[in-house]
Design a protein around this motif. Structure first.
Motif, PDB file in Angstrom:
ATOM      1  N   CYS A   1     -25.685  17.600  24.505  1.00 21.03           N
ATOM      2  CA  CYS A   1     -25.065  18.017  25.747  1.00 21.03           C
ATOM      3  C   CYS A   1     -23.665  18.518  25.470  1.00 21.03           C
ATOM      4  CB  CYS A   1     -25.035  16.849  26.729  1.00 21.03           C
ATOM      5  SG  CYS A   1     -24.155  17.254  28.241  1.00 21.03           S
TER       6      CYS A   1
ATOM      7  N   CYS B   1     -24.923  14.615  33.357  1.00 20.21           N
ATOM      8  CA  CYS B   1     -23.721  15.297  33.836  1.00 20.21           C
ATOM      9  C   CYS B   1     -24.012  16.725  34.297  1.00 20.21           C
ATOM     10  CB  CYS B   1     -22.649  15.285  32.758  1.00 20.21           C
ATOM     11  SG  CYS B   1     -23.052  16.305  31.337  1.00 20.21           S
TER      12      CYS B   1
ATOM     13  N   CYS C   1     -21.153  15.878  28.249  1.00 20.48           N
ATOM     14  CA  CYS C   1     -20.830  14.483  27.983  1.00 20.48           C
ATOM     15  C   CYS C   1     -21.092  14.086  26.534  1.00 20.48           C
ATOM     16  CB  CYS C   1     -21.618  13.578  28.930  1.00 20.48           C
ATOM     17  SG  CYS C   1     -23.410  13.631  28.654  1.00 20.48           S
TER      18      CYS C   1
ATOM     19  N   CYS D   1     -28.227  18.764  31.379  1.00 16.19           N
ATOM     20  CA  CYS D   1     -28.164  17.341  31.105  1.00 16.19           C
ATOM     21  C   CYS D   1     -28.484  16.550  32.379  1.00 16.19           C
ATOM     22  CB  CYS D   1     -26.757  17.008  30.606  1.00 16.19           C
ATOM     23  SG  CYS D   1     -26.495  15.255  30.301  1.00 16.19           S
TER      24      CYS D   1
HETATM   25 ZN   LIG Z   1     -24.292  15.462  29.668  1.00 16.54          ZN
END
Ligand SMILES: [Zn+2]
Length: 54
Positions: A32, A19, A35, A16
């Protein structure tokens, strides 16, 4: 445009952009695991841009 499963997109090297957690393919989107953001897949190519979040 069908919703059948994509050709196995190799996500092992993709994280991602927000994050940096692993991603998983869910139908025709990329989700993801960190997050919870979801990214579109256009023509089989994950669009992992933070400003393209669905
Ligand atoms: Zn993420």
């Amino acid at each position: 445009m069908s919703a059948e499963s994509l050709p196995a997109t190799d996500l092992r090297w993709v994280v991602c952009p927000v994050c940096h957690q692993p991603l998983e393919s869910v139908g025709n989107i990329i989700s993801c695991q960190g997050c919870g953001r979801r990214y579109p897949v256009l023509d089989g190519i994950p669009v992992l841009l933070a400003d393209r979040v669905l």
